[in-house]
Design an enzyme around this catalytic site. Structure first.
Site, mmCIF file in Angstrom:
data_model
loop_
_atom_site.group_PDB
_atom_site.id
_atom_site.type_symbol
_atom_site.label_atom_id
_atom_site.label_comp_id
_atom_site.label_asym_id
_atom_site.label_seq_id
_atom_site.Cartn_x
_atom_site.Cartn_y
_atom_site.Cartn_z
ATOM 1 N N PRO A 78 0.802 -1.225 0.000
ATOM 2 C CA PRO A 78 0.000 0.000 0.000
ATOM 3 C C PRO A 78 0.836 1.276 0.000
ATOM 4 O O PRO A 78 1.767 1.438 0.797
ATOM 5 C CB PRO A 78 -0.826 -0.131 1.277
ATOM 6 C CG PRO A 78 -0.994 -1.602 1.446
ATOM 7 C CD PRO A 78 0.310 -2.198 0.984
ATOM 8 N N CYS A 79 0.454 2.188 -0.901
ATOM 9 C CA CYS A 79 1.204 3.429 -1.061
ATOM 10 C C CYS A 79 0.638 4.560 -0.210
ATOM 11 O O CYS A 79 1.272 5.603 -0.069
ATOM 12 C CB CYS A 79 1.199 3.859 -2.530
ATOM 13 S SG CYS A 79 -0.438 4.316 -3.163
ATOM 14 N N GLN A 80 -0.549 4.367 0.356
ATOM 15 C CA GLN A 80 -1.202 5.460 1.067
ATOM 16 C C GLN A 80 -0.339 6.084 2.167
ATOM 17 O O GLN A 80 -0.371 7.304 2.356
ATOM 18 C CB GLN A 80 -2.539 4.997 1.663
ATOM 19 C CG GLN A 80 -3.618 4.719 0.636
ATOM 20 C CD GLN A 80 -3.591 3.275 0.169
ATOM 21 O OE1 GLN A 80 -2.585 2.588 0.324
ATOM 22 N NE2 GLN A 80 -4.697 2.808 -0.402
#
Length: 297
Positions: A78-80
């Site tokens: 996940p890049c969030q």
């Protein structure tokens, strides 16, 4: 030889598509969100999958696949936590799931690892990821590769982290006692250009990425250098896919079923032509088809 692939954080299968075009067989997937998981089930109905990465163990993987390990584990974790579109809470974000991906890597010990994230990851989480992989026994290389480098009309810059097992040596040296122990005999320097795709700190890729402009254009094409090398599948030839911008692009996407979910999954997905050249090189190394041939520099 059989090249097997286990994708984590699979999304709608962008890396899976590129991996299969490169010669890998996807043997398992893992995706939390319901809509992309449904897309995976539609396109890969026979491939077993996990929903929650925290439930992926060596034993559970064997139960689903009958395999003890795989050639490649990939994951666009996940890049969030690192995206400029969010709060950039980094390691303190509950969505920071790299430690879980690392745990799976340690348990299954694949020959290769491919991680993907947004460009902001370079300054927020890369160092720890590299240290973690090196401590797990992998030689690590990092690439910043935008979609524009393979013919797209948009930048979409992404960070790709490639780990090769320290026990993995170039096939051209198999049986001669060289390879991983003599990396200078088997590395090519990454080209660097103003378009932004390059190896971080001039890193080299074992037995693969070329150092001169001619071969760079043939393998990882730069804008203006023409189409991809012969032999690339049509669906992975970015210069042909994005040869010209259509004149009738609507200002807004059509109101279709699951429109917002489709837009979200496309935004999160890895563009297959963007990652395909890297996976092709890994496949070539594994099968002994090193892209620069058998001659030493």
């Amino acid at each position: 030889m059989s090249l097997t692939h286990f994708s984590l954080f699979s999304g709608i299968g962008g890396i899976d598509l590129a991996a299969e075009a490169a010669g890998f067989t996807s043997v398992c997937q893992c995706e939390w969100a319901a809509f992309p998981a449904a897309v995976l089930a539609s396109h890969w109905p026979e491939v077993p999958r996990f929903q929650d990465i925290t439930t992926v163990t060596k034993e559970a993987f064997f139960e689903k696949t009958g395999l003890r390990t795989v050639t490649l584990i990939s994951g666009g974790f996940p890049c969030q936590p690192f995206s400029t579109a969010g709060r950039q809470r980094g390691f303190h974000d509950e969505r920071y799931l790299w430690p879980e991906m690392l745990r799976v890597i340690r348990e299954l010990q694949p020959r290769w690892v491919l991680g993907e994230n947004v460009a902001g990851f370079l300054r927020m989480g890369l160092d720890k990821t590299l240290i973690d992989l090196e401590q797990a026994g992998y030689d690590v290389r990092v690439f910043v590769l935008p979609a524009a480098a393979v013919g797209a009309w948009h930048e979409r810059k992404r960070v790709f982290i490639i780990g090769s097992s320290a026990n993995t040596s170039c096939q051209r040296h198999r049986g001669c006692g060289q390879g991983a122990e003599h990396p200078n005999l088997c590395e090519r320097q990454l080209p660097q250009d103003e378009q932004g795709w390059q190896g971080v700190d001039g890193a080299a890729f074992p037995c693969g990425l070329p150092h001169d402009t001619y071969h760079a254009g043939k393998a990882l094409p730069q804008p203006g250098l023409g189409r991809v090398a012969d032999g690339f599948p049509a669906q992975m030839d970015g210069h042909s896919l994005w040869a010209e911008e259509p004149a009738d692009i609507p200002r807004l996407t059509e109101d279709v079923p699951n429109r917002s979910k489709r837009m979200k999954t496309l935004g999160n997905a890895v563009s297959p032509p963007q990652v395909f050249p890297i996976l092709k090189y890994i496949a070539d190394i594994e099968t002994g088809r090193c892209p620069m041939g058998g001659e030493e520099p």
